[in-house]
Design an enzyme around this catalytic site. Structure first.
Site, PDB file in Angstrom:
ATOM      1  N   TYR A   1       0.829  -1.221   0.000  1.00 40.93           N
ATOM      2  CA  TYR A   1       0.000   0.000   0.000  1.00 40.93           C
ATOM      3  C   TYR A   1       0.854   1.258   0.000  1.00 40.93           C
ATOM      4  O   TYR A   1       0.576   2.203   0.740  1.00 40.93           O
ATOM      5  CB  TYR A   1      -0.934   0.006   1.227  1.00 40.93           C
TER       6      TYR A   1
ATOM      7  N   TYR B   1     -14.604  -5.035   2.854  1.00 42.37           N
ATOM      8  CA  TYR B   1     -13.212  -5.389   2.556  1.00 42.37           C
ATOM      9  C   TYR B   1     -12.968  -6.795   3.081  1.00 42.37           C
ATOM     10  O   TYR B   1     -13.222  -7.077   4.258  1.00 42.37           O
ATOM     11  CB  TYR B   1     -12.226  -4.411   3.213  1.00 42.37           C
TER      12      TYR B   1
ATOM     13  N   ASP C   1     -16.831 -12.794   8.259  1.00 39.34           N
ATOM     14  CA  ASP C   1     -15.409 -12.470   8.150  1.00 39.34           C
ATOM     15  C   ASP C   1     -15.029 -11.716   9.416  1.00 39.34           C
ATOM     16  O   ASP C   1     -15.199 -10.495   9.500  1.00 39.34           O
ATOM     17  CB  ASP C   1     -15.156 -11.644   6.885  1.00 39.34           C
TER      18      ASP C   1
ATOM     19  N   LYS D   1      -5.788 -11.977  11.732  1.00 38.62           N
ATOM     20  CA  LYS D   1      -5.156 -10.879  12.486  1.00 38.62           C
ATOM     21  C   LYS D   1      -4.837 -11.155  13.972  1.00 38.62           C
ATOM     22  O   LYS D   1      -3.695 -11.347  14.314  1.00 38.62           O
ATOM     23  CB  LYS D   1      -5.996  -9.622  12.345  1.00 38.62           C
TER      24      LYS D   1
END
Ligand SMILES: *Cc1c(COP(=O)(O)O)cnc(C)c1O
Length: 441
Positions: free
Chosen positions: A24, A151, A244, A273
């Site tokens: 990114y 996302y 998710d 994560k």
């Protein structure tokens, strides 16, 4: 200068500038990255000794805090014992024990754990499990529905499920069709889902959602009743619900999983994560026994032909087990304390000039700045640069600044984050403006 004559920081930056490609990051004009040498609790330490408060949990992964000895020791012990082994035809204690422990904590009905490496792969696995389970049963369904502003990761399937935007637009012709439902924070998702099921219910395999908060889409919080409504409608239509929880999992919204807040039991749930406490990469997709059963067959073509080299890496699984153990009463108290501390700070920002809206769920607080919407907006970039100069790492999503701290973060440290924001709102800026800072665009 010869590398031997440089300082450690200079050497890092030289090699980095010559050979590293950052995520990114627009390398044409990106500010120099900050060389970090150590981390502890809520703090990162730059090579020059400068402390930086990690108000975004290092891209949403750090749960308890950096370098918790319980996790780093579990890693060292496991690494010396069994580092890695192929996970087809072999198994090991950390993976088996972690699967059992996760099932004990997950919403009821999720009884099988498929391991992978990261959040995107956890999503890919969920999508493939849903689609193939219908095919294996002889009733193929190929349509997936997902939310506007969603996302789900950067691999192709995850991109297809995610909202279209600057991240995905050049791949658009290559992404599979997804039925798009309104973002529940602003539209009537349930009416749209009813219409979709009426029109194409027999094609619809799964609805994938980020439960209760659309993270990368701008920390858009949404209502538990809508999640319950999606569950009721998908269940009635025989459609899978994929939760998710890559960002929301492991306490971020309060309880261990956001689905618990709504008492919703999805068919598939994606984790990554915070799974290892934010220390090692690991992904996991939880599935119901009904989905698992759709793959059990004498017909070998019904096998789930999917795996990653590092599937269920023992060291990562050991880290995850150690992290799960740390979700005790102390951690629960910490998360409630963080929620209260952020609520107080956010309250003070309501109606302040420059603030369009504030949002919160659990340990996450977000402030939408009054600036032109859209991803390439400069206000977030300016805020990130100023915050970094003031020793605080934040990374706004366009004009949406948020604080998503490790659970060990103190009330004083939270105040420090919001003080920086307050000063920015009062006109303070980094000097010079172009020294930059991190922003997602
Ligand atoms: C970060 C994220 C992903 C992707 O995870 P990676 O590990 O970055 O691939 C998927 N879904 C959600 C909700 C996320 O926040």
């Amino acid at each position: 200068m010869h590398p031997d004559d440089m300082t450690a920081a200079e050497r890092v930056l030289l090699h980095d500038a010559a050979h590293v490609w950052h995520p990114y990051t627009q390398h044409h004009d990106a500010p120099l990255p900050v060389p970090v040498v150590r981390a502890s609790g809520s703090w990162l330490y730059a090579v020059d000794g400068r402390p930086i408060l990690d108000a975004i949990s290092s891209w949403w992964v750090t749960t308890h805090g950096h370098c918790r000895p319980e996790i780093t020791e579990a890693i060292a012990t496991q690494a010396a014992q069994l580092d890695q082994v192929i996970f087809a035809g072999f198994t090991h204690e950390p993976a088996a024990q972690l699967a059992a422990a996760l099932v004990g904590h997950l919403p009821r009905g999720l009884s099988r754990i498929f391991y992978s490496d990261n959040g995107s792969t956890a999503v890919e696995v969920a999508l493939k499990l849903s689609l193939q389970s219908f095919a294996n049963r002889g009733t193929p369904r190929r349509l997936v529905a997902a939310l506007e502003h969603a996302y789900h990761g950067d691999t192709f399937g995850a991109m297809a499920a995610g909202a279209r935007g600057v991240f995905t637009h050049m791949y658009e012709p290559l992404l599979f069709e997804v039925a798009r439902l309104p973002d529940p924070s602003e539209g009537d998702t349930l009416a749209a889902l009813d219409a979709l099921i009426d029109a194409r219910g027999a094609e619809l395999a799964a609805v994938i959602v980020e439960p209760l908060v659309l993270g990368a889409g701008g920390m858009r919080t949404w209502d538990e009743s809508v999640l319950r409504g999606i569950r009721a409608r998908t269940a009635a239509a025989g459609v899978h619900l994929i939760a998710d929880e890559v960002m929301t999992g492991f306490g971020r919204t309060g309880p261990l999983f956001a689905c618990e807040r709504a008492e919703v039991r999805p068919d598939l749930l994606c984790m990554s994560k915070g799974l290892t406490g934010g220390v090692l990469p690991l992904g996991a997709t939880a599935a119901t026994e009904a989905i698992f059963d759709a793959f059990r067959s004498g017909d070998r073509t019904k096998t789930f032909f999917h795996g990653h080299s590092y599937t269920a890496n023992p060291i990562a699984c050991a880290a995850a087990l150690a992290s799960l153990d740390l979700f005790d009463e102390q951690s629960e108290d910490d998360r409630i304390r963080l929620e209260v501390a952020q609520a107080r700070q956010l309250d003070a920002l309501r109606g302040v000039p420059g603030v369009r809206a504030v949002r919160q769920i659990g340990t996450m607080g977000a402030v939408e700045l009054a600036a032109p919407a859209g991803y390439l907006s400069d206000v977030g970039r300016e805020l990130a640069a100023y915050a970094l100069q003031e020793g605080v790492l934040i990374r706004p999503l366009g004009p949406v600044a948020y604080c998503l701290p490790p659970y060990c973060t103190t009330d004083e440290e939270i105040a420090q984050v919001y003080d920086v924001l307050q000063r920015f709102l009062e006109g303070a800026r980094a000097t010079p403006l172009t020294t930059g800072g991190p922003i997602d665009d």
